[in-house]
Design a protein around this motif. Structure first.
Motif, PDB file in Angstrom:
ATOM      1  N   ARG A   1     -19.234  -8.902  16.974  1.00 36.74           N
ATOM      2  CA  ARG A   1     -20.363  -8.238  17.626  1.00 36.74           C
ATOM      3  C   ARG A   1     -20.724  -6.973  16.829  1.00 36.74           C
ATOM      4  O   ARG A   1     -19.914  -6.065  16.697  1.00 36.74           O
ATOM      5  CB  ARG A   1     -19.987  -7.880  19.061  1.00 36.74           C
ATOM      6  N   VAL A   2     -21.956  -6.963  16.315  1.00 34.50           N
ATOM      7  CA  VAL A   2     -22.393  -5.813  15.515  1.00 34.50           C
ATOM      8  C   VAL A   2     -23.494  -5.007  16.213  1.00 34.50           C
ATOM      9  O   VAL A   2     -23.666  -3.816  15.919  1.00 34.50           O
ATOM     10  CB  VAL A   2     -22.881  -6.255  14.119  1.00 34.50           C
ATOM     11  N   TRP A   3     -24.275  -5.656  17.104  1.00 31.88           N
ATOM     12  CA  TRP A   3     -25.348  -4.947  17.804  1.00 31.88           C
ATOM     13  C   TRP A   3     -25.149  -5.100  19.302  1.00 31.88           C
ATOM     14  O   TRP A   3     -25.064  -6.218  19.818  1.00 31.88           O
ATOM     15  CB  TRP A   3     -26.730  -5.487  17.431  1.00 31.88           C
ATOM     16  N   ASP A   4     -25.091  -3.980  20.013  1.00 29.14           N
ATOM     17  CA  ASP A   4     -24.935  -4.045  21.465  1.00 29.14           C
ATOM     18  C   ASP A   4     -26.256  -4.441  22.117  1.00 29.14           C
ATOM     19  O   ASP A   4     -27.315  -4.424  21.496  1.00 29.14           O
ATOM     20  CB  ASP A   4     -24.420  -2.711  22.019  1.00 29.14           C
ATOM     21  N   LEU A   5     -26.194  -4.804  23.391  1.00 32.72           N
ATOM     22  CA  LEU A   5     -27.387  -5.246  24.116  1.00 32.72           C
ATOM     23  C   LEU A   5     -28.455  -4.149  24.207  1.00 32.72           C
ATOM     24  O   LEU A   5     -29.642  -4.442  23.994  1.00 32.72           O
ATOM     25  CB  LEU A   5     -26.995  -5.729  25.513  1.00 32.72           C
TER      26      LEU A   5
ATOM     27  N   THR B   1     -29.247  -1.777  22.141  1.00 32.35           N
ATOM     28  CA  THR B   1     -29.924  -1.639  20.853  1.00 32.35           C
ATOM     29  C   THR B   1     -30.863  -2.806  20.605  1.00 32.35           C
ATOM     30  O   THR B   1     -31.984  -2.633  20.119  1.00 32.35           O
ATOM     31  CB  THR B   1     -28.898  -1.544  19.712  1.00 32.35           C
ATOM     32  N   ARG B   2     -30.418  -4.000  20.950  1.00 29.61           N
ATOM     33  CA  ARG B   2     -31.268  -5.177  20.760  1.00 29.61           C
ATOM     34  C   ARG B   2     -32.480  -5.144  21.679  1.00 29.61           C
ATOM     35  O   ARG B   2     -33.604  -5.450  21.262  1.00 29.61           O
ATOM     36  CB  ARG B   2     -30.452  -6.456  20.993  1.00 29.61           C
ATOM     37  N   LEU B   3     -32.282  -4.765  22.928  1.00 25.78           N
ATOM     38  CA  LEU B   3     -33.409  -4.671  23.857  1.00 25.78           C
ATOM     39  C   LEU B   3     -34.399  -3.607  23.395  1.00 25.78           C
ATOM     40  O   LEU B   3     -35.625  -3.792  23.480  1.00 25.78           O
ATOM     41  CB  LEU B   3     -32.906  -4.356  25.260  1.00 25.78           C
ATOM     42  N   PHE B   4     -33.870  -2.481  22.914  1.00 22.79           N
ATOM     43  CA  PHE B   4     -34.744  -1.426  22.386  1.00 22.79           C
ATOM     44  C   PHE B   4     -35.588  -1.972  21.245  1.00 22.79           C
ATOM     45  O   PHE B   4     -36.812  -1.762  21.202  1.00 22.79           O
ATOM     46  CB  PHE B   4     -33.900  -0.246  21.892  1.00 22.79           C
ATOM     47  N   HIS B   5     -34.957  -2.658  20.317  1.00 17.69           N
ATOM     48  CA  HIS B   5     -35.648  -3.158  19.130  1.00 17.69           C
ATOM     49  C   HIS B   5     -36.799  -4.086  19.498  1.00 17.69           C
ATOM     50  O   HIS B   5     -37.945  -3.891  19.058  1.00 17.69           O
ATOM     51  CB  HIS B   5     -34.648  -3.895  18.234  1.00 17.69           C
ATOM     52  N   TRP B   6     -36.527  -5.085  20.319  1.00 17.38           N
ATOM     53  CA  TRP B   6     -37.563  -6.077  20.624  1.00 17.38           C
ATOM     54  C   TRP B   6     -38.613  -5.540  21.585  1.00 17.38           C
ATOM     55  O   TRP B   6     -39.795  -5.914  21.507  1.00 17.38           O
ATOM     56  CB  TRP B   6     -36.918  -7.359  21.138  1.00 17.38           C
TER      57      TRP B   6
ATOM     58  N   GLN C   1     -29.118 -13.787   3.641  1.00 11.03           N
ATOM     59  CA  GLN C   1     -28.707 -13.009   4.817  1.00 11.03           C
ATOM     60  C   GLN C   1     -29.812 -13.020   5.862  1.00 11.03           C
ATOM     61  O   GLN C   1     -30.894 -12.487   5.639  1.00 11.03           O
ATOM     62  CB  GLN C   1     -28.378 -11.563   4.420  1.00 11.03           C
ATOM     63  N   ASN C   2     -29.526 -13.639   6.998  1.00 12.19           N
ATOM     64  CA  ASN C   2     -30.460 -13.664   8.113  1.00 12.19           C
ATOM     65  C   ASN C   2     -30.200 -12.437   8.977  1.00 12.19           C
ATOM     66  O   ASN C   2     -29.244 -12.398   9.750  1.00 12.19           O
ATOM     67  CB  ASN C   2     -30.275 -14.952   8.926  1.00 12.19           C
ATOM     68  N   LEU C   3     -31.056 -11.430   8.854  1.00 17.71           N
ATOM     69  CA  LEU C   3     -30.889 -10.195   9.607  1.00 17.71           C
ATOM     70  C   LEU C   3     -31.513 -10.273  10.995  1.00 17.71           C
ATOM     71  O   LEU C   3     -31.273  -9.385  11.824  1.00 17.71           O
ATOM     72  CB  LEU C   3     -31.516  -9.022   8.834  1.00 17.71           C
ATOM     73  N   ILE C   4     -32.300 -11.331  11.234  1.00 14.06           N
ATOM     74  CA  ILE C   4     -32.966 -11.470  12.528  1.00 14.06           C
ATOM     75  C   ILE C   4     -31.999 -12.009  13.575  1.00 14.06           C
ATOM     76  O   ILE C   4     -31.962 -11.529  14.715  1.00 14.06           O
ATOM     77  CB  ILE C   4     -34.189 -12.397  12.409  1.00 14.06           C
ATOM     78  N   ARG C   5     -31.202 -13.010  13.197  1.00 12.00           N
ATOM     79  CA  ARG C   5     -30.291 -13.635  14.164  1.00 12.00           C
ATOM     80  C   ARG C   5     -29.331 -12.635  14.810  1.00 12.00           C
ATOM     81  O   ARG C   5     -29.172 -12.653  16.040  1.00 12.00           O
ATOM     82  CB  ARG C   5     -29.521 -14.769  13.504  1.00 12.00           C
ATOM     83  N   PRO C   6     -28.685 -11.748  14.051  1.00 10.11           N
ATOM     84  CA  PRO C   6     -27.798 -10.774  14.700  1.00 10.11           C
ATOM     85  C   PRO C   6     -28.528  -9.848  15.671  1.00 10.11           C
ATOM     86  O   PRO C   6     -27.946  -9.425  16.675  1.00 10.11           O
ATOM     87  CB  PRO C   6     -27.214  -9.988  13.520  1.00 10.11           C
TER      88      PRO C   6
ATOM     89  N   LEU D   1     -30.848 -10.746  17.546  1.00  8.50           N
ATOM     90  CA  LEU D   1     -31.105 -11.554  18.735  1.00  8.50           C
ATOM     91  C   LEU D   1     -29.824 -11.801  19.525  1.00  8.50           C
ATOM     92  O   LEU D   1     -29.771 -11.610  20.738  1.00  8.50           O
ATOM     93  CB  LEU D   1     -31.745 -12.889  18.351  1.00  8.50           C
ATOM     94  N   SER D   2     -28.790 -12.246  18.827  1.00  8.77           N
ATOM     95  CA  SER D   2     -27.538 -12.616  19.499  1.00  8.77           C
ATOM     96  C   SER D   2     -26.552 -11.464  19.598  1.00  8.77           C
ATOM     97  O   SER D   2     -25.686 -11.449  20.481  1.00  8.77           O
ATOM     98  CB  SER D   2     -26.879 -13.774  18.749  1.00  8.77           C
ATOM     99  N   GLY D   3     -26.654 -10.520  18.665  1.00 11.58           N
ATOM    100  CA  GLY D   3     -25.701  -9.415  18.610  1.00 11.58           C
ATOM    101  C   GLY D   3     -24.535  -9.671  17.683  1.00 11.58           C
ATOM    102  O   GLY D   3     -23.807  -8.752  17.329  1.00 11.58           O
ATOM    103  N   ASP D   4     -24.352 -10.941  17.271  1.00  8.96           N
ATOM    104  CA  ASP D   4     -23.191 -11.314  16.466  1.00  8.96           C
ATOM    105  C   ASP D   4     -23.584 -11.603  15.024  1.00  8.96           C
ATOM    106  O   ASP D   4     -24.694 -12.059  14.745  1.00  8.96           O
ATOM    107  CB  ASP D   4     -22.506 -12.546  17.058  1.00  8.96           C
ATOM    108  N   LYS D   5     -22.628 -11.372  14.129  1.00 10.63           N
ATOM    109  CA  LYS D   5     -22.846 -11.608  12.713  1.00 10.63           C
ATOM    110  C   LYS D   5     -21.573 -12.201  12.114  1.00 10.63           C
ATOM    111  O   LYS D   5     -20.466 -11.743  12.416  1.00 10.63           O
ATOM    112  CB  LYS D   5     -23.203 -10.294  12.004  1.00 10.63           C
TER     113      LYS D   5
END
Length: 229
Positions: free
Chosen positions: A14-18, A20-25, A181-186, A188-192
Protein backbone atom coordinates in the motif's frame (compact mmCIF):
# COMPACT_ATOMS: atom_id res chain seq x y z
CA UNK A 1 7.98 -0.98 -25.95
CA UNK A 2 8.81 -0.57 -22.27
CA UNK A 3 12.37 -1.07 -21.12
CA UNK A 4 13.36 -4.08 -19.07
CA UNK A 5 11.98 -4.02 -15.58
CA UNK A 6 13.86 -4.68 -12.40
CA UNK A 7 14.50 -8.46 -11.93
CA UNK A 8 13.45 -10.44 -8.91
CA UNK A 9 10.19 -11.17 -7.10
CA UNK A 10 7.72 -8.38 -6.54
CA UNK A 11 5.01 -7.86 -3.96
CA UNK A 12 2.12 -5.43 -3.69
CA UNK A 13 2.36 -2.82 -0.99
CA UNK A 14 0.00 0.00 0.00
CA UNK A 15 1.58 3.25 -1.18
CA UNK A 16 -1.40 5.66 -1.32
CA UNK A 17 -3.96 5.95 1.47
CA UNK A 18 -7.67 6.41 0.75
CA UNK A 19 -7.79 10.14 1.68
CA UNK A 20 -4.99 10.95 -0.76
CA UNK A 21 -6.66 9.01 -3.55
CA UNK A 22 -10.05 10.59 -2.92
CA UNK A 23 -8.42 14.03 -2.86
CA UNK A 24 -6.69 13.37 -6.17
CA UNK A 25 -9.73 12.20 -8.11
CA UNK A 26 -12.13 14.69 -6.52
CA UNK A 27 -9.74 17.48 -7.52
CA UNK A 28 -9.60 16.15 -11.09
CA UNK A 29 -13.41 16.23 -11.35
CA UNK A 30 -13.79 19.63 -9.69
CA UNK A 31 -11.08 21.35 -11.74
CA UNK A 32 -12.63 20.01 -14.95
CA UNK A 33 -16.08 21.18 -13.84
CA UNK A 34 -14.79 24.57 -12.75
CA UNK A 35 -13.16 25.14 -16.12
CA UNK A 36 -16.30 24.03 -17.99
CA UNK A 37 -18.75 26.01 -15.86
CA UNK A 38 -16.56 29.10 -16.09
CA UNK A 39 -16.60 28.82 -19.88
CA UNK A 40 -20.40 28.53 -19.90
CA UNK A 41 -20.94 31.62 -17.74
CA UNK A 42 -24.41 32.95 -16.95
CA UNK A 43 -26.41 30.57 -14.74
CA UNK A 44 -23.47 28.20 -14.44
CA UNK A 45 -21.38 30.78 -12.57
CA UNK A 46 -23.20 29.96 -9.33
CA UNK A 47 -22.00 26.39 -9.64
CA UNK A 48 -18.57 27.65 -10.72
CA UNK A 49 -18.22 29.46 -7.39
CA UNK A 50 -19.39 26.44 -5.38
CA UNK A 51 -16.90 24.29 -7.25
CA UNK A 52 -14.19 26.83 -6.41
CA UNK A 53 -15.09 26.70 -2.71
CA UNK A 54 -14.85 22.91 -2.85
CA UNK A 55 -11.45 23.08 -4.55
CA UNK A 56 -10.19 25.52 -1.92
CA UNK A 57 -11.41 23.15 0.81
CA UNK A 58 -9.58 20.23 -0.80
CA UNK A 59 -6.39 22.26 -1.17
CA UNK A 60 -6.42 23.33 2.48
CA UNK A 61 -7.01 19.68 3.39
CA UNK A 62 -4.02 18.63 1.25
CA UNK A 63 -1.78 21.21 2.89
CA UNK A 64 -2.66 19.82 6.31
CA UNK A 65 -2.37 16.24 5.11
CA UNK A 66 1.05 17.07 3.74
CA UNK A 67 2.27 17.53 7.31
CA UNK A 68 0.32 14.96 9.35
CA UNK A 69 -0.82 12.42 6.74
CA UNK A 70 0.58 9.07 5.69
CA UNK A 71 4.27 8.80 4.85
CA UNK A 72 3.96 9.00 1.06
CA UNK A 73 1.57 11.96 1.34
CA UNK A 74 3.79 14.10 3.56
CA UNK A 75 5.80 16.83 1.90
CA UNK A 76 8.84 15.68 3.82
CA UNK A 77 8.49 12.31 2.11
CA UNK A 78 8.80 13.53 -1.47
CA UNK A 79 10.21 17.08 -1.56
CA UNK A 80 13.92 16.85 -2.32
CA UNK A 81 16.58 19.15 -3.68
CA UNK A 82 17.76 19.70 -7.27
CA UNK A 83 20.43 17.01 -6.96
CA UNK A 84 17.77 14.37 -6.29
CA UNK A 85 15.78 15.56 -9.30
CA UNK A 86 18.82 15.33 -11.57
CA UNK A 87 19.64 11.88 -10.20
CA UNK A 88 16.10 10.73 -10.93
CA UNK A 89 16.28 11.98 -14.52
CA UNK A 90 19.56 10.10 -14.97
CA UNK A 91 17.92 7.02 -13.53
CA UNK A 92 15.13 7.32 -16.07
CA UNK A 93 17.68 7.52 -18.87
CA UNK A 94 19.36 4.34 -17.64
CA UNK A 95 18.29 0.72 -17.59
CA UNK A 96 17.15 0.42 -14.00
CA UNK A 97 13.59 0.94 -12.85
CA UNK A 98 13.03 3.89 -10.49
CA UNK A 99 12.50 2.65 -6.95
CA UNK A 100 10.29 5.42 -5.56
CA UNK A 101 7.25 4.25 -3.63
CA UNK A 102 5.31 7.50 -3.91
CA UNK A 103 6.15 10.69 -5.78
CA UNK A 104 9.62 10.81 -7.29
CA UNK A 105 11.94 13.79 -6.89
CA UNK A 106 10.61 15.50 -10.02
CA UNK A 107 6.94 14.57 -9.64
CA UNK A 108 6.94 15.84 -6.07
CA UNK A 109 7.70 19.37 -7.20
CA UNK A 110 5.02 19.13 -9.89
CA UNK A 111 2.54 18.39 -7.09
CA UNK A 112 3.64 21.52 -5.22
CA UNK A 113 3.46 23.71 -8.33
CA UNK A 114 -0.05 22.47 -9.13
CA UNK A 115 -1.24 23.00 -5.56
CA UNK A 116 0.23 26.51 -5.51
CA UNK A 117 -1.31 27.44 -8.86
CA UNK A 118 -4.72 26.11 -7.86
CA UNK A 119 -4.54 27.93 -4.53
CA UNK A 120 -3.87 31.23 -6.30
CA UNK A 121 -6.69 30.48 -8.72
CA UNK A 122 -9.15 29.69 -5.94
CA UNK A 123 -8.19 32.70 -3.82
CA UNK A 124 -8.30 35.20 -6.69
CA UNK A 125 -11.73 33.82 -7.57
CA UNK A 126 -13.02 35.07 -4.24
CA UNK A 127 -12.30 38.66 -5.35
CA UNK A 128 -13.36 38.53 -9.00
CA UNK A 129 -15.81 40.92 -10.60
CA UNK A 130 -17.10 40.59 -14.16
CA UNK A 131 -18.57 44.14 -13.89
CA UNK A 132 -21.90 42.81 -15.16
CA UNK A 133 -23.74 40.45 -12.83
CA UNK A 134 -21.28 38.31 -10.89
CA UNK A 135 -18.87 39.14 -8.09
CA UNK A 136 -16.83 36.93 -5.83
CA UNK A 137 -17.92 36.76 -2.18
CA UNK A 138 -15.05 38.98 -1.03
CA UNK A 139 -15.00 41.38 -3.98
CA UNK A 140 -16.68 44.23 -2.12
CA UNK A 141 -14.01 44.10 0.60
CA UNK A 142 -11.32 45.41 -1.79
CA UNK A 143 -10.94 48.31 -4.20
CA UNK A 144 -12.04 48.26 -7.81
CA UNK A 145 -8.40 48.16 -8.93
CA UNK A 146 -7.72 45.14 -6.75
CA UNK A 147 -10.83 43.42 -8.10
CA UNK A 148 -9.64 44.10 -11.64
CA UNK A 149 -6.19 42.69 -10.87
CA UNK A 150 -7.63 39.58 -9.23
CA UNK A 151 -10.01 39.04 -12.14
CA UNK A 152 -7.16 39.33 -14.64
CA UNK A 153 -5.00 36.85 -12.74
CA UNK A 154 -7.94 34.47 -12.40
CA UNK A 155 -8.67 34.63 -16.11
CA UNK A 156 -5.06 34.12 -17.22
CA UNK A 157 -3.92 31.56 -14.66
CA UNK A 158 -6.42 28.93 -15.79
CA UNK A 159 -4.42 28.62 -19.02
CA UNK A 160 -1.25 27.97 -17.01
CA UNK A 161 -3.08 25.40 -14.90
CA UNK A 162 -4.37 23.60 -17.99
CA UNK A 163 -0.82 23.53 -19.38
CA UNK A 164 0.51 22.11 -16.10
CA UNK A 165 -2.21 19.45 -16.10
CA UNK A 166 -1.31 18.56 -19.69
CA UNK A 167 2.35 18.25 -18.72
CA UNK A 168 1.41 16.05 -15.76
CA UNK A 169 -0.67 13.75 -17.97
CA UNK A 170 2.12 13.53 -20.55
CA UNK A 171 4.60 12.57 -17.84
CA UNK A 172 2.30 9.81 -16.58
CA UNK A 173 1.86 8.47 -20.12
CA UNK A 174 5.61 8.66 -20.75
CA UNK A 175 6.36 6.59 -17.64
CA UNK A 176 3.84 4.02 -18.85
CA UNK A 177 5.05 3.88 -22.45
CA UNK A 178 8.79 4.18 -21.93
CA UNK A 179 9.39 2.53 -18.57
CA UNK A 180 6.36 0.25 -18.20
CA UNK A 181 5.25 1.99 -15.00
CA UNK A 182 1.50 2.41 -14.62
CA UNK A 183 1.17 5.33 -12.21
CA UNK A 184 -2.62 5.49 -12.58
CA UNK A 185 -3.42 2.06 -11.12
CA UNK A 186 -1.81 2.74 -7.71
CA UNK A 187 -3.74 6.02 -7.45
CA UNK A 188 -6.93 4.00 -7.98
CA UNK A 189 -6.25 0.92 -5.85
CA UNK A 190 -3.65 2.34 -3.47
CA UNK A 191 -1.32 -0.61 -4.08
CA UNK A 192 1.86 -0.89 -6.12
CA UNK A 193 3.94 -3.95 -7.03
CA UNK A 194 7.51 -3.31 -5.92
CA UNK A 195 10.67 -5.40 -5.39
CA UNK A 196 10.74 -7.48 -2.22
CA UNK A 197 13.44 -5.40 -0.54
CA UNK A 198 11.30 -2.25 -0.90
CA UNK A 199 8.07 -4.01 0.07
CA UNK A 200 9.75 -5.09 3.31
CA UNK A 201 9.69 -1.43 4.40
CA UNK A 202 6.13 -0.27 3.59
CA UNK A 203 5.25 3.38 4.23
CA UNK A 204 3.31 4.14 7.40
CA UNK A 205 -0.40 4.81 6.87
CA UNK A 206 -2.39 7.19 9.06
CA UNK A 207 -5.99 6.70 10.23
CA UNK A 208 -8.60 8.11 7.79
CA UNK A 209 -10.35 9.63 10.81
CA UNK A 210 -7.49 12.11 11.04
CA UNK A 211 -8.10 12.99 7.40
CA UNK A 212 -11.81 13.52 8.07
CA UNK A 213 -11.01 15.87 10.95
CA UNK A 214 -8.67 17.91 8.71
CA UNK A 215 -11.27 18.02 5.93
CA UNK A 216 -13.96 19.28 8.32
CA UNK A 217 -11.57 21.93 9.62
CA UNK A 218 -10.71 22.98 6.06
CA UNK A 219 -14.41 23.24 5.19
CA UNK A 220 -15.05 25.40 8.26
CA UNK A 221 -12.18 27.70 7.31
CA UNK A 222 -13.53 28.14 3.78
CA UNK A 223 -17.05 28.75 5.11
CA UNK A 224 -15.70 31.41 7.47
CA UNK A 225 -13.74 33.09 4.66
CA UNK A 226 -16.69 33.13 2.28
CA UNK A 227 -18.94 34.46 5.05
CA UNK A 228 -16.74 37.52 5.45
CA UNK A 229 -18.42 38.99 2.40
Amino acid sequence: MASSSMPGPRRKVRVWDLPTRLFHWALVVLVAFSWWSGEQGDAWLKWHFWSGYSILTLLLFRLGWGFVGSATSRFSGFLRGPAAGIAHLRELAGKHEPRDLGHNAVGGWMVIVLIAALLVQAVTGLFTDDEILTMGPLAELVSADTRATMSTIHGLLINVILALIGLHVLAVLAYWALRGQNLIRPMLSGDKAVPEDIAARPPAMVSPWRALAILVLAALIVWAIVSLG
